[in-house]
Design a protein around this motif. Structure first.
Motif, PDB file in Angstrom:
ATOM      1  N   LYS A  70       0.836  -1.198   0.000  1.00 27.97           N
ATOM      2  CA  LYS A  70       0.000   0.000   0.000  1.00 27.97           C
ATOM      3  C   LYS A  70       0.877   1.257   0.000  1.00 27.97           C
ATOM      4  CE  LYS A  70      -3.486   0.208   2.931  1.00 27.97           C
ATOM      5  NZ  LYS A  70      -4.233   0.459   4.192  1.00 27.97           N
ATOM      6  N   THR A  71       0.434   2.250  -0.792  1.00 25.95           N
ATOM      7  CA  THR A  71       1.092   3.557  -0.847  1.00 25.95           C
ATOM      8  C   THR A  71       0.069   4.630  -0.499  1.00 25.95           C
ATOM      9  OG1 THR A  71       2.650   2.864  -2.557  1.00 25.95           O
ATOM     10  CG2 THR A  71       2.270   5.217  -2.340  1.00 25.95           C
ATOM     11  N   VAL A  72       0.459   5.564   0.359  1.00 27.35           N
ATOM     12  CA  VAL A  72      -0.407   6.695   0.708  1.00 27.35           C
ATOM     13  C   VAL A  72       0.266   7.982   0.240  1.00 27.35           C
ATOM     14  CG1 VAL A  72      -1.466   8.033   2.569  1.00 27.35           C
ATOM     15  CG2 VAL A  72      -1.439   5.531   2.687  1.00 27.35           C
ATOM     16  N   LEU A  73      -0.425   8.726  -0.605  1.00 26.86           N
ATOM     17  CA  LEU A  73       0.052  10.016  -1.088  1.00 26.86           C
ATOM     18  C   LEU A  73      -0.684  11.111  -0.328  1.00 26.86           C
ATOM     19  CD1 LEU A  73       0.101   9.313  -4.937  1.00 26.86           C
ATOM     20  CD2 LEU A  73       1.979   9.094  -3.287  1.00 26.86           C
ATOM     21  N   THR A  74       0.058  12.060   0.213  1.00 31.23           N
ATOM     22  CA  THR A  74      -0.488  13.025   1.163  1.00 31.23           C
ATOM     23  C   THR A  74      -0.307  14.457   0.687  1.00 31.23           C
ATOM     24  OG1 THR A  74       0.068  11.503   2.955  1.00 31.23           O
ATOM     25  CG2 THR A  74      -0.423  13.786   3.566  1.00 31.23           C
ATOM     26  N   ALA A  75      -1.343  15.260   0.869  1.00 28.90           N
ATOM     27  CA  ALA A  75      -1.274  16.696   0.607  1.00 28.90           C
ATOM     28  C   ALA A  75      -1.752  17.439   1.847  1.00 28.90           C
ATOM     29  CB  ALA A  75      -2.136  17.080  -0.592  1.00 28.90           C
ATOM     30  N   VAL A  76      -1.069  18.522   2.170  1.00 30.59           N
ATOM     31  CA  VAL A  76      -1.530  19.438   3.210  1.00 30.59           C
ATOM     32  C   VAL A  76      -1.855  20.743   2.488  1.00 30.59           C
ATOM     33  CG1 VAL A  76      -1.017  20.604   5.373  1.00 30.59           C
ATOM     34  CG2 VAL A  76      -0.090  18.312   4.947  1.00 30.59           C
ATOM     35  N   ASN A  77      -3.128  20.916   2.154  1.00 26.97           N
ATOM     36  CA  ASN A  77      -3.549  22.066   1.365  1.00 26.97           C
ATOM     37  C   ASN A  77      -3.616  23.329   2.212  1.00 26.97           C
ATOM     38  OD1 ASN A  77      -3.948  20.417  -0.981  1.00 26.97           O
ATOM     39  ND2 ASN A  77      -5.867  19.701  -0.082  1.00 26.97           N
ATOM     40  N   ALA A  78      -3.558  24.473   1.547  1.00 26.29           N
ATOM     41  CA  ALA A  78      -3.565  25.744   2.274  1.00 26.29           C
ATOM     42  C   ALA A  78      -4.890  25.953   3.003  1.00 26.29           C
ATOM     43  CB  ALA A  78      -3.292  26.899   1.311  1.00 26.29           C
ATOM     44  N   ARG A  79      -5.976  25.539   2.370  1.00 32.52           N
ATOM     45  CA  ARG A  79      -7.297  25.692   2.977  1.00 32.52           C
ATOM     46  C   ARG A  79      -8.131  24.450   2.686  1.00 32.52           C
ATOM     47  NH1 ARG A  79      -9.689  30.871   0.386  1.00 32.52           N
ATOM     48  NH2 ARG A  79     -11.461  30.323   1.697  1.00 32.52           N
ATOM     49  N   PHE A  80      -9.195  24.290   3.448  1.00 32.04           N
ATOM     50  CA  PHE A  80     -10.060  23.119   3.293  1.00 32.04           C
ATOM     51  C   PHE A  80     -10.655  23.042   1.892  1.00 32.04           C
ATOM     52  CE2 PHE A  80     -14.395  21.420   3.260  1.00 32.04           C
ATOM     53  CZ  PHE A  80     -14.146  20.117   3.652  1.00 32.04           C
ATOM     54  N   VAL A  81     -10.964  24.210   1.294  1.00 31.86           N
ATOM     55  CA  VAL A  81     -11.646  24.203  -0.005  1.00 31.86           C
ATOM     56  C   VAL A  81     -10.713  23.831  -1.153  1.00 31.86           C
ATOM     57  CG1 VAL A  81     -13.391  25.878   0.683  1.00 31.86           C
ATOM     58  CG2 VAL A  81     -11.257  26.685  -0.354  1.00 31.86           C
ATOM     59  N   HIS A  82      -9.410  23.770  -0.887  1.00 28.71           N
ATOM     60  CA  HIS A  82      -8.476  23.408  -1.943  1.00 28.71           C
ATOM     61  C   HIS A  82      -8.404  21.883  -2.084  1.00 28.71           C
ATOM     62  CE1 HIS A  82      -6.217  27.454  -1.229  1.00 28.71           C
ATOM     63  NE2 HIS A  82      -7.407  27.613  -1.766  1.00 28.71           N
ATOM     64  N   SER A  83      -7.948  21.434  -3.241  1.00 29.06           N
ATOM     65  CA  SER A  83      -7.734  20.007  -3.473  1.00 29.06           C
ATOM     66  C   SER A  83      -6.408  19.837  -4.200  1.00 29.06           C
ATOM     67  CB  SER A  83      -8.886  19.417  -4.298  1.00 29.06           C
ATOM     68  OG  SER A  83      -8.973  20.055  -5.567  1.00 29.06           O
TER      69      SER A  83
END
Length: 546
Positions: free
Chosen positions: A2-15
């Motif tokens: 399994k691989t998990v790719l992670t993003a920490v976006n600037a705001r909740f509304v971003h993707s």
């Protein structure tokens, strides 16, 4: 595996568009996506990742999230020591060697486009190769082998980043899409300065992707092409497709104003209201400044083309300025501000130079910036720290009094009386600083504070702005609010009057209507249409009738 790719976006509304590219390019592997925002608690993020029990974790890195990602990656590596942790994205790629030297918990850094690099990495692990024996993989810098850059992808090989199953999960978020990669310009402060060409996705890909987003009812699609109109005929073909296929989706794009053609402008102008949004980087009106960072400069052409776009009144236009560029002192920046302001943007973004690693501006003399993300300029030999502080205060005033849209008439009157917008916002910045010192930070309090500063001359504008943009908030004392006996009943009677409702185009609904008497005049605010009406004659006639 399994691989998990992670993003920490600037705001909740971003993707994160990047994560979706990586996943869709590698369907043969078990890849999960984990998206957070900067407001999320780091322990919550750690718990979410750790319970996945993945063998590989990847993080998408930008200047706004590098610090929390490094902290999160370190905690994750301690919680799950036998996992392979890698970073990717523009902020990691340009610092790959430094990151591997400084952070032993990072096992690898992807440099450049990661779709094919990830395929080869996961393929090696699937073949039983352990991280300690990892060979050279083009595009991946790690400690076990020499680094070799990866050639750019053939964009015809890249699948759409979204699926019909994925889109419902993005409800309430901004959805990003691109029709090209690269930029034809080489601005010294941009990572695109190192790119040689623009690569276009096949038109079939673009239309198929946009059609999927339109059918899903996505409210806002942001095209992340660095210059959407670099190729006029291609841009027009895409715009025509959007106009034919989109019903409710608004499409945001970045335009270069100097190469806007009359045909493209007219096509944008033919769109239904709010079908398009345009972001345009002016950056400065100082010709020497623009030349020093590799930008062409024809201010007359810029102004002419933006005015031609504005005349249609059907789209939101966002103009950008950058403080801290070479040869721009405080007075020069004020003139740049005035130039942009007089173009009447819907939003004016006063940003500050980011001296990004790997960009030509890093090697320019006389610029002092943070040595860590976001690398923001502190001072230059043309702009001292005190001037920068003043500009940061003006930035806050622009956000509060202009970009909020809550002081439209007030600001318009102040500028008409001063004739120098920058001077007006210098004063407003001082007002905001003093208000914050007194702990008065709420927007509704600022109307009364501005009345104290400017007095009676501004009362009418402040009163109208207050009632327009502060629904369900009691009127401040300076507007002289008054409600005589029976006022409420008479407004109810007016709303039941069919002729009155047809005249003003209203629906008798108190959730969208507000009636007030200020300074002896009666007003009706329709929050659905954004219109404020003086109904003194109608209300007085109703009172006389009763």
């Amino acid at each position: 595996m399994k691989t998990v790719l992670t993003a920490v976006n600037a705001r909740f509304v971003h993707s994160s568009l990047a994560l979706r590219y990586l996943k869709q390019y590698n369907p043969e592997f078990d890849i999960r996506l984990a998206e957070f925002s900067l407001n999320d608690n780091i322990w919550h993020m750690l718990d979410s990742l750790e319970k996945e029990k993945a063998e590989v974790y990847g993080f998408s890195c930008y200047i706004w999230n590098m610090e929390p990602i490094l902290k999160l990656a370190e905690m994750l590596k301690k919680a799950v020591p036998n996992t392979f942790v890698f970073l990717g994205g523009p902020e990691a790629g340009c610092r790959a060697e430094e990151i591997l030297k400084s952070y032993p918990f990072i096992d690898g850094v992807m440099v450049g486009e990661g779709e094919q690099t990830l395929k080869e990495l996961l393929g090696r692990f699937a073949d039983g190769i352990l991280p300690d024996a990892l060979p050279m993989i083009p595009g991946l810098m790690h400690r076990r082998a020499a680094f070799e850059p990866r050639r750019e992808l053939d964009l015809a090989s890249v699948p759409l980043p979204y699926t019909e199953e994925d889109l419902p999960l993005l409800q309430g978020k901004i959805v990003y899409f691109e029709t090209s990669r690269g930029c034809p310009f080489h601005c010294a402060y941009c990572l695109s300065a190192a790119e040689k060409t623009v690569r276009a996705f096949p038109m079939e890909y673009v239309k198929k992707g946009l059609s999927m987003l339109f059918l899903a009812g996505v409210p806002l699609v942001k095209l992340i092409d660095r210059t959407f109109n670099y190729d006029n005929s291609r841009a027009m073909e895409i715009l025509r497709f959007i106009l034919e296929e989109s019903r409710n989706t608004c499409v945001h794009m970045e335009l270069e104003p100097q190469i806007l053609t009359p045909e493209l402008t007219a096509l944008l102008g033919s769109a239904p209201k709010d079908r398009f949004q345009a972001e345009i980087g002016i950056q400065s009106a100082n010709e020497k400044t623009l030349q020093s960072v590799g930008r062409s400069c024809n201010l007359k052409k810029i102004a002419e083309n933006i005015w031609n776009l504005r005349q249609y009144g059907n789209m939101h236009i966002h103009l950008d300025l950058i403080a801290g560029l070479p040869y721009e002192d405080y007075a020069s920046f004020g003139r740049s501000f005035d130039f942009v302001y007089h173009l009447q943007p819907d939003m004016l973004q006063l940003g500050f130079l980011k001296v990004l690693p790997g960009t030509p501006v890093c090697h320019m003399d006389g610029i002092v910036a943070q040595g860590f993300p976001p690398y923001q300029v502190i001072s230059t030999k043309w702009m001292d720290p005190d001037s920068m502080r003043k500009l940061r205060e003006i930035e806050a005033a622009v956000e509060m009094f202009y970009n909020s849209g809550a002081f439209v008439k007030t600001v318009k009157q102040l500028v008409s009386e001063d004739d120098r917008p920058f001077s007006v916002f210098e004063t407003l910045a001082g007002v905001l600083v003093q208000a914050e010192k007194k702990g008065k930070r709420k927007r509704r309090e600022l109307y009364s504070i501005l009345y104290e500063v400017y007095g009676e001359s501004l009362r009418e504008a402040l009163s109208e702005d207050f009632i327009r943009y502060n629904q369900n908030v009691p009127l401040p004392a300076f507007v002289h609010p008054q409600r005589e006996k029976g006022f409420k009943d008479k407004t109810y009677q007016l709303m039941k009057n069919d002729v009155f409702c047809r005249t003003y185009g209203i629906v008798p609904d108190l959730a969208r209507l507000r009636f007030e008497r200020m300074d002896g005049k009666a007003y009706m605010m329709d929050y659905a249409s954004g219109k404020l009406w003086n109904i003194t004659m109608e209300l007085d006639a109703e009172i006389d009738r009763c």
